[in-house]
Design an enzyme around this catalytic site. Structure first.
Site, PDB file in Angstrom:
ATOM      1  N   TYR A  93       0.972  -0.805   0.195  1.00 46.69           N
ATOM      2  CA  TYR A  93      -0.118  -0.389   0.180  1.00 46.69           C
ATOM      3  C   TYR A  93       0.883   1.109   0.168  1.00 46.69           C
ATOM      4  O   TYR A  93       2.121   1.590   0.869  1.00 46.69           O
ATOM      5  CB  TYR A  93      -0.539   0.082   1.584  1.00 46.69           C
ATOM      6  CG  TYR A  93      -2.062   1.577   1.201  1.00 46.69           C
ATOM      7  CD1 TYR A  93      -2.881   1.709   0.844  1.00 46.69           C
ATOM      8  CD2 TYR A  93      -1.095   1.623   2.208  1.00 46.69           C
ATOM      9  CE1 TYR A  93      -3.578   2.467   0.565  1.00 46.69           C
ATOM     10  CE2 TYR A  93      -2.499   3.507   2.420  1.00 46.69           C
ATOM     11  CZ  TYR A  93      -3.586   3.602   1.522  1.00 46.69           C
ATOM     12  OH  TYR A  93      -3.840   4.640   1.464  1.00 46.69           O
ATOM     13  N   ASP A  99       9.319   2.508   0.115  1.00 50.72           N
ATOM     14  CA  ASP A  99       8.325   3.566   0.365  1.00 50.72           C
ATOM     15  C   ASP A  99       8.452   2.657   1.990  1.00 50.72           C
ATOM     16  O   ASP A  99       8.104   1.758   2.504  1.00 50.72           O
ATOM     17  CB  ASP A  99       7.333   2.926  -0.334  1.00 50.72           C
ATOM     18  CG  ASP A  99       5.627   3.578   1.093  1.00 50.72           C
ATOM     19  OD1 ASP A  99       6.293   4.494   1.581  1.00 50.72           O
ATOM     20  OD2 ASP A  99       4.637   3.174   0.202  1.00 50.72           O
ATOM     21  N   LYS A 123       4.481   8.741   9.023  1.00 56.26           N
ATOM     22  CA  LYS A 123       4.466   8.033   9.950  1.00 56.26           C
ATOM     23  C   LYS A 123       6.128   8.627  10.732  1.00 56.26           C
ATOM     24  O   LYS A 123       5.730   9.905  11.523  1.00 56.26           O
ATOM     25  CB  LYS A 123       4.405   6.455  10.616  1.00 56.26           C
ATOM     26  CG  LYS A 123       3.121   6.710   8.921  1.00 56.26           C
ATOM     27  CD  LYS A 123       2.648   4.652   8.846  1.00 56.26           C
ATOM     28  CE  LYS A 123       1.599   4.773   8.122  1.00 56.26           C
ATOM     29  NZ  LYS A 123       0.946   4.200   6.747  1.00 56.26           N
TER      30      LYS A 123
HETATM   31  C1  LIG Z   1       0.452   4.710   5.535  1.00 55.76           C
HETATM   32  C2  LIG Z   1       1.292   4.456   5.128  1.00 55.76           C
HETATM   33  C3  LIG Z   1       1.298   5.352   3.075  1.00 55.76           C
HETATM   34  C4  LIG Z   1      -0.001   6.233   3.159  1.00 55.76           C
HETATM   35  O1  LIG Z   1       0.339   6.930   4.490  1.00 55.76           O
HETATM   36  P1  LIG Z   1      -0.292   8.399   4.193  1.00 55.76           P
HETATM   37  O2  LIG Z   1      -0.130   9.332   5.342  1.00 55.76           O
HETATM   38  O3  LIG Z   1      -1.662   8.051   5.159  1.00 55.76           O
HETATM   39  O4  LIG Z   1      -0.915   9.074   3.139  1.00 55.76           O
HETATM   40  C5  LIG Z   1       1.837   4.625   1.889  1.00 55.76           C
HETATM   41  N1  LIG Z   1       2.627   4.014   2.369  1.00 55.76           N
HETATM   42  C6  LIG Z   1       2.705   3.302   3.123  1.00 55.76           C
HETATM   43  C7  LIG Z   1       3.389   1.438   3.420  1.00 55.76           C
HETATM   44  C8  LIG Z   1       1.839   2.948   4.589  1.00 55.76           C
HETATM   45  O5  LIG Z   1       2.102   2.877   5.288  1.00 55.76           O
END
Ligand SMILES: *Cc1c(COP(=O)(O)O)cnc(C)c1O
Length: 428
Positions: free
Chosen positions: A144, A239, A267
């Site tokens: 994701y 990511d 995060k």
């Molecule tokens: C949470 C997450 C996102 C998205 O971040 P948001 O701040 O919710 O837009 C993208 N990539 C990964 C791997 C994530 O865990």
């Protein structure tokens, strides 16, 4: 558990907010029942509006690596607020946060701060396309990357076919620029690159997949992707929005010794405030405006409150023993949970990377999205509900990570294990 106030709020919420929430996973659809409304959090615990106290293993879906309302973070944000909440002019904290990220992430030479993980991945992909002059992007099934149009895509009918949207509202033309392949499958990656040797701008993945539960890369997988992308002039994007400062201080790339071309973060680096970032080799990053032609901007990017919270969080996390302490406690907790499950005769497969972990209701092994989907989600939902009754809040879905913070101590460990005794035995 008395939840009369939460119930009333839930009714009102559903009248004015879509599905009662501002992000879909909060709606408890995967585990049944209604979500509780939180009033406050302190350390490892949150308190709902009815006064119930819960040990929190979700931690705002990962950011709160020091737990809730850590005094150092609260103080830093309070001071920043008093100096002014936003300027749209450079501030020192932006430089400090970028320097801090670069210090820990071996592959990052330059940084751009944004406001969310979604924004980071969206912008990194635009940069990769601008840099390479190519359109196609390869993503890994089950990873994701936020709700970016071109990344909400699932596999087409064959391995090397173009993707189809997973959500209405995404033009087929966008989705068709995305190719998908399974995690931990180097052969599939080779097939995609063989079919499109010079057209792929970027390969993006979570180096430790954290949005299908937690799935670890098999030995050689990330190395193989690094080699393949380099050979084809494709940018490798890690990511690390979730894994950054969680799998290791320097993310999965530090742990596995791989240097991706671009990295996305979020995060933890916002310490609970809205922040994202992307960074990488300077020769690539310098294609961004105002130095280069690839446009990306943000009114609140590098916001003083958010950078203060992020820096304060990293200050504490960097202190000797803090990061390792969280990891060690989580290892211990997982081992004990596994032992309880085994005693109760419930098959579980556990994974852990740094301060994130997952308990799959499945015999394992789980190497990819398809295998994760074989988990017993009904069993997880029952486990979740009993844990909640025992004052332990786990992610309201089997396919999410369990997060640990530096604030979780022996009292939390004991209460969690007591809850688990009951939850596992009730699964019979
Ligand atoms: C949470 C997450 C996102 C998205 O971040 P948001 O701040 O919710 O837009 C993208 N990539 C990964 C791997 C994530 O865990």
């Amino acid at each position: 558990m008395n939840n009369s106030k939460s119930r009333l709020l839930w009714e009102r919420a559903n009248r004015v907010l879509v599905g009662g929430v501002n992000s879909p996973v909060r709606a408890f659809k995967a585990v049944g029942g209604n979500p509780f409304f939180v009033a406050s959090g302190k350390g490892p615990r949150i308190r709902d509006v009815d006064g119930n106290e819960l040990i929190d293993y979700v931690l705002s879906w990962g950011p709160l690596v020091l737990g809730h309302a850590h005094p150092h973070v609260v103080e830093a944000v309070r001071k920043a607020l008093e100096r002014g909440s936003s300027f749209g002019i450079p501030t020192e904290a932006e430089v400090l946060l970028a320097e801090r990220i670069i210090k820990h992430f071996p592959s990052i030479e330059k940084v751009r701060l944004v406001n969310s993980g979604t924004e980071a991945t969206m912008s990194a992909i635009r940069l990769a396309r601008g840099y390479t002059g190519r359109d196609l992007v390869v993503k890994v099934e089950g990873c994701y990357h936020g709700h970016v149009d071109g990344l909400l895509v699932k596999a087409g009918s064959g391995l090397t076919t173009l993707g189809v949207p997973t959500s209405p509202g995404i033009p087929n033309a966008f989705a068709s620029c995305t190719l998908t392949m399974p995690f931990n499958d180097l052969k599939a990656a080779e097939a995609i690159f063989a079919a499109h040797p010079e057209d792929i701008a970027a390969l993006i993945l979570e180096p430790v997949a954290g949005n299908i539960g937690v799935v670890l890369p098999e030995p050689g997988y990330l190395e193989g992707l690094r080699e393949l992308t380099e050979k084809h002039g494709t940018l490798l994007i890690f990511d690390e929005v979730m894994t950054g400062f969680r799998v290791a201080m320097g993310g999965a790339q530090a742990k596995y010794g791989i240097r991706p071309d671009l990295t996305t973060l979020g995060k933890v680096i916002g310490g609970g405030l809205p922040v994202g970032a992307y960074g990488g080799f300077a020769k690539i990053m310098d294609h961004l405006s105002p130095v280069g032609p690839v446009y990306q901007a943000g009114t609140l990017s590098g916001n003083p409150l958010a950078t203060a919270a992020g820096l304060a969080t990293l200050d504490v996390l960097e202190q000797p023993g803090v990061f390792d302490g969280i990891e060690t406690s989580l290892t211990k907790l997982c081992a004990e949970l596994g032992a309880i499950a085994a005693k109760a005769g419930i098959p579980v497969y556990q994974t852990q990377a740094g301060s994130m972990a997952c308990l799959f209701f499945h015999e394992g092994p789980i190497r990819n999205y398809a295998e994760a989907l074989n988990s017993d989600t009904e069993c997880y939902a029952r486990f979740f509900r009993t844990m909640l009754e025992n004052g332990v809040y786990l992610a309201p879905s089997q396919f999410e990570a369990m997060f640990m913070s530096s604030a979780h101590g022996p009292a939390e460990m004991d209460q969690t294990l007591e809850g688990a005794q009951q939850a596992f035995s009730r699964l019979h």
